[in-house]
Design an enzyme around this catalytic site. Structure first.
Site: not given
Length: 460
Positions: A9-11
């Site tokens: 997951a990334c922003p």
């Protein structure tokens, strides 16, 4: 056979999330290790992990910069790293996960093995901040682009000449409503990341007060952290009889935490931050050409330094926050600088094909599309393959693009969009000069890459 699970997951949930998932899957396939990777991207959770899969897993790899619902992994060996590590060293992560002690199942205590918390503490501040940013971005991007589209129906920017009740005015109102939630959601989900559900109420209230008091995104960030830690402290310290324990999360903690952050914002935090933001806005509005060029160069270099990592997201968040103060030049500099690394590396593969492998030339084509879409992560494979030479080249090109954008006074009224926003009338101030900034930054990036890169580059 040992089975592994992973979560990425990334922003923004656009590029890093899926690049890390692909890298982990490839590395596991090469090692003959079964793995399932859950991605938590912009479209939501994909390939979600089931309770049975978690129970049967030997270990879990979490390559994420935002919350990934870690409580479900209680009792399992967990490797926690930034999402960028999932892209850069997937094989190492697979080996580390395999080396972990076999799990005894979901029933084990989450603190039963000290090594399970490996990598958790060093990135907590960034993780909490990025949790707020990731939940804020959809509102900002949607609102900003809808406002930009409203320019199609106006004679001047912002719909000044739009007739009340017209379609253009409606678009402007809708976009403004979305943008108006930016600080509130940012603060609320920073607090939520720290304290869970009990942190959401004080975080949202702190965000509303930051917005209403003129403390802006800086005030929202501070309010989110303060509210979160207040709620977390209350949850841990307040002890009640067992029969009344249920009142703590729905009555005691919300009332006390909302009251505490409210009083702090009104009497302590809000006014000084409002003064700070007003001073920053005045300085940015009235800065001379020299300061503007320097700011643009710094923001540009930050965008290219880690291509979607903490420095990149910090520069982007800073620029997005200033949109609320009607400052559009930093946003333009950030987008120009974010587009140039993938576009520059593509141009380098076109100019000197013999300097790149066939795989690199194909990757360059993909990078060009991502660059046009303002997805800096498209250049990551090249930076990871030869970081000492390529990343400085990216930074120089992006710094030039950002500096030129600020020098020309380019202003971007939407927080994203890449090349597509260029076709929206009035969405960009000084459009020809802005395009020139991107073109020059791209050329500089390509020339720097060709100057520094080895003649026989490593195969991607």
């Amino acid at each position: 056979m040992k089975k592994l699970l992973a979560v990425t997951a990334c922003p923004t949930g656009i590029a890093h999330t899926y690049m890390a998932a692909e890298s982990l899957q490839k590395a596991a396939d090469q090692k003959g290790v079964p793995i399932k990777v859950e991605t938590r991207g912009a479209v939501g959770v994909e390939n979600g992990l089931t309770a049975q899969e978690i129970a049967e897993a030997h270990a879990i790899i979490i390559a994420a910069d935002t919350d990934v619902d870690e409580d479900r992994f209680a009792g399992k060996p967990v490797i926690r790293v930034a999402v960028a590590q999932g892209i850069k060293v997937p094989g190492e992560l697979i080996d580390r996960a395999l080396a972990k002690e076999a799990s005894s199942g979901l029933g084990a205590s989450p603190t039963s093995r000290p090594e399970e918390n490996e990598g958790r503490k060093p990135n907590m501040f960034y993780k909490h901040l990025m949790n707020g940013v990731s939940n804020m971005l959809p509102l900002v991007i949607a609102g900003g682009l809808i406002i930009a589209f409203s320019f199609l129906f106006a004679f001047t920017k912002g719909g000044v000449d739009q007739v009340e009740g017209s379609f253009g005015a409606a678009l402007s109102t809708i976009g403004g409503a979305s943008m108006g939630l930016m600080v509130i959601v940012l603060s609320g989900f920073i607090s939520f990341s720290i304290a869970g559900k009990p942190g959401l109420a004080p975080g949202l209230v702190g965000g509303v007060l930051a917005k209403d008091m003129g403390a802006g995104f800086i005030g929202g960030i501070i309010a989110g952290f303060v509210a979160g830690y207040i709620a977390h402290y209350l949850i841990k310290t307040i002890k009640m009889p067992k029969n009344f324990e249920g009142l703590k999360p729905i009555l005691i903690v919300p009332v006390l935490s909302v009251l505490a952050i409210g009083l702090l914002m009104v009497y302590v935090i809000g006014q000084p931050i409002e003064w700070l933001l007003t001073g920053l806005t005045a300085w940015l509005t009235n800065m001379g050409a020299g300061n503007a060029i320097m700011l643009g160069a710094i923001l540009g270099a930050m965008m290219a330094l880690d291509m979607g990592g903490p420095f990149n997201k910090t520069a982007y968040t800073f620029a997005v926050g200033l949109l609320g103060a009607s400052l559009y030049t930093p946003m333009a500099a950030v987008m120009a600088a974010g587009m140039t690394p993938p576009l520059g590396i593509w141009l380098a593969t076109v100019i000197a094909k013999n300097r790149f492998t066939k795989e690199e030339r194909e990757a360059g084509k993909v990078a060009s599309v991502l660059g046009l879409s303002f997805i800096t992560e498209g250049a990551i494979p090249f930076g990871a393959a030869d970081p000492i030479r390529v990343i400085p080249s990216f930074m120089v090109g992006s710094a030039v693009a950002g500096a030129l954008s600020m020098y020309f006074g380019g202003g971007l009224h939407a927080p994203h969009g890449g090349v597509f926003v260029l076709f929206i009338p009035n969405a960009i101030d000084h459009l020809p000069q802005y395009v020139l900034s991107i073109v020059i930054g791209t050329v500089v990036t390509a020339l720097m890459v060709l100057l520094l890169k080895r003649k026989a580059p490593a195969k991607l």
